[in-house]
Design a protein around this motif. Structure first.
Motif, PDB file in Angstrom:
ATOM      1  N   VAL A 186      52.898 -33.211  95.301  1.00  0.00           N
ATOM      2  CA  VAL A 186      53.989 -32.986  96.240  1.00  0.00           C
ATOM      3  C   VAL A 186      54.526 -31.587  95.960  1.00  0.00           C
ATOM      4  N   GLU A 187      54.653 -30.778  97.010  1.00  0.00           N
ATOM      5  CA  GLU A 187      55.186 -29.423  96.853  1.00  0.00           C
ATOM      6  C   GLU A 187      56.706 -29.462  96.873  1.00  0.00           C
ATOM      7  N   ARG A 188      57.300 -28.783  95.897  1.00  0.00           N
ATOM      8  CA  ARG A 188      58.752 -28.645  95.827  1.00  0.00           C
ATOM      9  C   ARG A 188      59.061 -27.181  95.572  1.00  0.00           C
ATOM     10  N   PRO A 189      59.830 -26.556  96.452  1.00  0.00           N
ATOM     11  CA  PRO A 189      60.207 -25.170  96.185  1.00  0.00           C
ATOM     12  C   PRO A 189      61.004 -25.087  94.886  1.00  0.00           C
ATOM     13  N   ALA A 190      60.856 -23.989  94.157  1.00  0.00           N
ATOM     14  CA  ALA A 190      61.594 -23.806  92.911  1.00  0.00           C
ATOM     15  C   ALA A 190      63.090 -23.890  93.190  1.00  0.00           C
ATOM     16  N   GLY A 191      63.787 -24.675  92.396  1.00  0.00           N
ATOM     17  CA  GLY A 191      65.234 -24.809  92.528  1.00  0.00           C
ATOM     18  C   GLY A 191      65.692 -25.719  93.647  1.00  0.00           C
ATOM     19  N   ALA A 192      64.767 -26.382  94.321  1.00  0.00           N
ATOM     20  CA  ALA A 192      65.152 -27.267  95.429  1.00  0.00           C
ATOM     21  C   ALA A 192      65.887 -28.490  94.893  1.00  0.00           C
ATOM     22  N   ARG A 193      66.914 -28.879  95.607  1.00  0.00           N
ATOM     23  CA  ARG A 193      67.649 -30.080  95.222  1.00  0.00           C
ATOM     24  C   ARG A 193      66.987 -31.294  95.861  1.00  0.00           C
ATOM     25  N   THR A 194      67.167 -32.440  95.252  1.00  0.00           N
ATOM     26  CA  THR A 194      66.590 -33.662  95.799  1.00  0.00           C
ATOM     27  C   THR A 194      67.598 -34.300  96.739  1.00  0.00           C
ATOM     28  N   THR A 195      67.203 -34.450  97.981  1.00  0.00           N
ATOM     29  CA  THR A 195      68.041 -35.084  98.993  1.00  0.00           C
ATOM     30  C   THR A 195      67.552 -36.511  99.182  1.00  0.00           C
ATOM     31  N   TRP A 196      68.483 -37.436  99.275  1.00  0.00           N
ATOM     32  CA  TRP A 196      68.105 -38.826  99.504  1.00  0.00           C
ATOM     33  C   TRP A 196      67.343 -38.961 100.812  1.00  0.00           C
ATOM     34  N   PRO A 197      66.384 -39.896 100.864  1.00  0.00           N
ATOM     35  CA  PRO A 197      65.722 -40.182 102.151  1.00  0.00           C
ATOM     36  C   PRO A 197      66.765 -40.633 103.178  1.00  0.00           C
ATOM     37  N   MET A 198      66.507 -40.339 104.441  1.00  0.00           N
ATOM     38  CA  MET A 198      67.477 -40.616 105.497  1.00  0.00           C
ATOM     39  C   MET A 198      67.833 -42.102 105.576  1.00  0.00           C
ATOM     40  N   ASP A 199      66.862 -42.994 105.380  1.00  0.00           N
ATOM     41  CA  ASP A 199      67.193 -44.421 105.473  1.00  0.00           C
ATOM     42  C   ASP A 199      68.208 -44.806 104.399  1.00  0.00           C
ATOM     43  N   ARG A 200      68.124 -44.205 103.226  1.00  0.00           N
ATOM     44  CA  ARG A 200      69.090 -44.493 102.164  1.00  0.00           C
ATOM     45  C   ARG A 200      70.461 -43.919 102.529  1.00  0.00           C
ATOM     46  N   GLN A 201      70.493 -42.729 103.119  1.00  0.00           N
ATOM     47  CA  GLN A 201      71.758 -42.147 103.557  1.00  0.00           C
ATOM     48  C   GLN A 201      72.416 -43.020 104.618  1.00  0.00           C
ATOM     49  N   VAL A 202      71.615 -43.546 105.540  1.00  0.00           N
ATOM     50  CA  VAL A 202      72.148 -44.416 106.594  1.00  0.00           C
ATOM     51  C   VAL A 202      72.704 -45.700 105.992  1.00  0.00           C
ATOM     52  N   GLU A 258      41.068 -32.010 106.447  1.00  0.00           N
ATOM     53  CA  GLU A 258      40.846 -32.021 107.897  1.00  0.00           C
ATOM     54  C   GLU A 258      42.136 -31.909 108.700  1.00  0.00           C
ATOM     55  N   PHE A 259      43.259 -32.308 108.114  1.00  0.00           N
ATOM     56  CA  PHE A 259      44.487 -32.514 108.871  1.00  0.00           C
ATOM     57  C   PHE A 259      45.380 -31.288 108.991  1.00  0.00           C
ATOM     58  N   ALA A 260      46.090 -31.232 110.108  1.00  0.00           N
ATOM     59  CA  ALA A 260      47.298 -30.419 110.239  1.00  0.00           C
ATOM     60  C   ALA A 260      48.420 -31.419 109.961  1.00  0.00           C
ATOM     61  N   ILE A 261      49.187 -31.176 108.919  1.00  0.00           N
ATOM     62  CA  ILE A 261      50.189 -32.151 108.471  1.00  0.00           C
ATOM     63  C   ILE A 261      51.561 -31.770 108.999  1.00  0.00           C
ATOM     64  N   VAL A 262      52.231 -32.742 109.607  1.00  0.00           N
ATOM     65  CA  VAL A 262      53.558 -32.537 110.187  1.00  0.00           C
ATOM     66  C   VAL A 262      54.517 -33.522 109.524  1.00  0.00           C
ATOM     67  N   ASP A 263      55.551 -32.988 108.884  1.00  0.00           N
ATOM     68  CA  ASP A 263      56.576 -33.794 108.220  1.00  0.00           C
ATOM     69  C   ASP A 263      57.782 -33.853 109.144  1.00  0.00           C
ATOM     70  N   VAL A 264      58.179 -35.061 109.564  1.00  0.00           N
ATOM     71  CA  VAL A 264      59.241 -35.216 110.558  1.00  0.00           C
ATOM     72  C   VAL A 264      60.609 -35.539 109.951  1.00  0.00           C
ATOM     73  N   ARG A 265      60.735 -35.358 108.639  1.00  0.00           N
ATOM     74  CA  ARG A 265      62.028 -35.595 107.991  1.00  0.00           C
ATOM     75  C   ARG A 265      62.978 -34.423 108.242  1.00  0.00           C
ATOM     76  N   SER A 266      64.216 -34.602 107.848  1.00  0.00           N
ATOM     77  CA  SER A 266      65.192 -33.516 107.966  1.00  0.00           C
ATOM     78  C   SER A 266      64.762 -32.367 107.055  1.00  0.00           C
ATOM     79  N   PRO A 267      65.193 -31.146 107.358  1.00  0.00           N
ATOM     80  CA  PRO A 267      64.818 -30.016 106.503  1.00  0.00           C
ATOM     81  C   PRO A 267      65.224 -30.200 105.038  1.00  0.00           C
ATOM     82  N   GLY A 268      66.365 -30.837 104.797  1.00  0.00           N
ATOM     83  CA  GLY A 268      66.793 -31.091 103.419  1.00  0.00           C
ATOM     84  C   GLY A 268      65.847 -32.034 102.695  1.00  0.00           C
ATOM     85  N   GLU A 269      65.437 -33.098 103.382  1.00  0.00           N
ATOM     86  CA  GLU A 269      64.475 -34.036 102.789  1.00  0.00           C
ATOM     87  C   GLU A 269      63.145 -33.333 102.537  1.00  0.00           C
TER      88      GLU A 269
END
Length: 190
Positions: A103-119, A18-29
């Motif tokens: 969870v969708e992950r593009p091929a070859g995508a690197r894993t970026t830490w969540p922003m709260d962990r970076q902060v 039913e949903f239109a899903i919006v992810d508000v994280r940084s593009p890297g995340e």
């Protein structure tokens, strides 16, 4: 004023189509893994996307997600001020993946830490640097105090200036082959 609801991963799964899903994280995340079909609208660009989000919300309920649920709750509150109804995913993408959902992950995508962990890493490092530098030159202790004051301000206002700065770093930017922000807006509004 419109309010938002919080859905558990189980509740969201039951209504997923039913949903239109919006992810508000940084593009890297976002590139390191997101809910299937999610559109990336970083939290700091939410107002820019307001028109497209209004159109999307008129056709389907919005489900806003982030890493843990904190930024998506903030986004839902901002959307409510714009008259756009949205739900947030409790526990965010982390809880979604922990519940065993895809969870969708593009091929070859690197894993970026969540922003709260970076902060936490950046703030903690700056406090330690301020403390150690203060042993040699006492005014350097002010750095630790300034970071502490910034964290208190962040907690009180539920905003984070450090996250806004960190989001601009190269590892938090979208991969070269990622869908552009403008294309994302067109897809939401289509």
């Amino acid at each position: 004023m419109t309010t938002h609801t919080a859905l558990t991963p189980g509740q969201a799964t039951a209504r997923f189509g039913e949903f239109a899903i919006v992810d508000v994280r940084s593009p890297g995340e976002y590139a390191s893994g997101h809910l299937p079909g999610a559109h990336n609208i970083p939290l700091d660009r939410l107002e820019e996307a307001a028109d497209a989000l209004k159109i999307a919300a008129s056709r389907a309920p919005l489900l806003v997600v982030c890493a843990s649920g904190a930024r998506s709750a903030t986004a839902c509150a901002q959307l409510a001020q714009l008259g756009i109804e949205a739900a947030t995913l409790e526990g965010g993408t982390s809880a979604w993946a922990a519940a065993g959902h895809a969870v969708e992950r593009p091929a070859g995508a690197r894993t970026t830490w969540p922003m709260d962990r970076q902060v936490r890493l950046a703030a903690g490092s700056l406090v330690v640097v301020g403390f150690l530098a203060g042993l040699a030159w006492s005014p350097a202790h002010w750095l630790s105090g300034a970071i502490g004051a910034g964290l208190v301000f962040s907690g009180v206002t539920n905003t984070c200036g450090m996250a806004a700065v960190l989001a601009k770093l190269p590892h938090n930017r979208p991969p070269k082959d990622a869908v552009t922000f403008q294309e994302t807006l067109l897809r939401l509004a289509a």
